[in-house]
Design a protein around this motif. Structure first.
Motif, PDB file in Angstrom:
ATOM      1  N   LEU A 111       0.825  -1.207   0.000  1.00  0.00           N
ATOM      2  CA  LEU A 111       0.000   0.000   0.000  1.00  0.00           C
ATOM      3  C   LEU A 111       0.863   1.262   0.000  1.00  0.00           C
ATOM      4  O   LEU A 111       0.662   2.146  -0.827  1.00  0.00           O
ATOM      5  N   HIS A 112       1.826   1.349   0.876  1.00  0.00           N
ATOM      6  CA  HIS A 112       2.662   2.560   0.956  1.00  0.00           C
ATOM      7  C   HIS A 112       3.528   2.734  -0.289  1.00  0.00           C
ATOM      8  O   HIS A 112       3.867   3.862  -0.643  1.00  0.00           O
ATOM      9  N   ARG A 113       3.857   1.647  -0.926  1.00  0.00           N
ATOM     10  CA  ARG A 113       4.744   1.719  -2.085  1.00  0.00           C
ATOM     11  C   ARG A 113       4.006   2.073  -3.376  1.00  0.00           C
ATOM     12  O   ARG A 113       4.492   2.860  -4.173  1.00  0.00           O
ATOM     13  N   PHE A 114       2.827   1.472  -3.589  1.00  0.00           N
ATOM     14  CA  PHE A 114       2.149   1.607  -4.880  1.00  0.00           C
ATOM     15  C   PHE A 114       0.899   2.489  -4.860  1.00  0.00           C
ATOM     16  O   PHE A 114       0.520   3.038  -5.888  1.00  0.00           O
ATOM     17  N   PHE A 115       0.243   2.607  -3.720  1.00  0.00           N
ATOM     18  CA  PHE A 115      -1.026   3.346  -3.666  1.00  0.00           C
ATOM     19  C   PHE A 115      -0.868   4.828  -4.010  1.00  0.00           C
ATOM     20  O   PHE A 115      -1.680   5.363  -4.786  1.00  0.00           O
ATOM     21  N   PRO A 116       0.142   5.533  -3.495  1.00  0.00           N
ATOM     22  CA  PRO A 116       0.268   6.960  -3.847  1.00  0.00           C
ATOM     23  C   PRO A 116       0.390   7.204  -5.353  1.00  0.00           C
ATOM     24  O   PRO A 116      -0.216   8.140  -5.883  1.00  0.00           O
ATOM     25  N   THR A 117       1.118   6.347  -6.047  1.00  0.00           N
ATOM     26  CA  THR A 117       1.259   6.479  -7.505  1.00  0.00           C
ATOM     27  C   THR A 117      -0.072   6.238  -8.193  1.00  0.00           C
ATOM     28  O   THR A 117      -0.441   6.967  -9.125  1.00  0.00           O
ATOM     29  N   TRP A 118      -0.802   5.230  -7.722  1.00  0.00           N
ATOM     30  CA  TRP A 118      -2.105   4.918  -8.286  1.00  0.00           C
ATOM     31  C   TRP A 118      -3.069   6.076  -8.057  1.00  0.00           C
ATOM     32  O   TRP A 118      -3.841   6.447  -8.940  1.00  0.00           O
ATOM     33  N   VAL A 119      -3.021   6.680  -6.868  1.00  0.00           N
ATOM     34  CA  VAL A 119      -3.895   7.812  -6.552  1.00  0.00           C
ATOM     35  C   VAL A 119      -3.597   8.988  -7.475  1.00  0.00           C
ATOM     36  O   VAL A 119      -4.523   9.654  -7.955  1.00  0.00           O
TER      37      VAL A 119
END
Length: 157
Positions: A111-119
């Protein structure tokens, strides 16, 4: 006998904190974040909620696991895992295992690694997915809690 009462009380308290938090996140926080009620930076709003609850959830899940395994051992009820009438024992173990995996592996390493980019790329879809996962986990958790309370008080399917 006293330590079993303490284990059971801590177990139930842990479940209340943990699943209550999942319920709050799923039915209140995530819908508000998705609508932008808490500000236009939805990722910051999510992090504010998640950052405050993650250690409460992790602690509660550890307490529930330790007390659950302790009670299974002390009551000598490992045999229940071989009897389908005690389906809720399996459900408790599955839900607990899922949350252990999500809270200690999924959240920090995925979550911390990929979620910000997805957002940044697609915030609507990212938060819709996160909310859908929470809804599924909440439903599974509530069915399990219902089954465990009913089953531990003699109601068998």
């Amino acid at each position: 006998v006293m330590e079993l009462a303490l284990a059971r009380a801590l177990h139930v308290l842990g479940v209340v904190v943990w699943i209550g938090g999942v319920s709050m996140a799923t039915t209140v926080a995530l819908p508000a974040i998705r609508r932008g009620v808490l500000g236009t930076d939805r990722l910051q709003s999510f992090r504010a909620f998640e950052g405050r609850f993650i250690w409460q959830a992790r602690t509660a899940v550890i307490v529930v696991g330790l007390t659950g395994f302790y009670m299974i051992e002390r009551f000598g009820i490992w045999w229940r895992f071989g009897d389908g009438r005690y389906w809720w024992m399996h459900a408790m173990l599955i839900v607990w295992s899922l949350f252990m995996l999500l809270l200690f592996v999924g959240e920090p390493f995925v979550l911390h690694r990929f979620f910000p980019t997805w957002v940044k790329r697609d915030p609507e879809r990212a938060f819709a997915f996160l909310h859908t996962v929470h809804v599924g986990l909440l439903v599974l958790s509530l069915v399990t809690v219902f089954g465990a309370v009913a089953g531990s008080h003699g109601w068998m399917l």
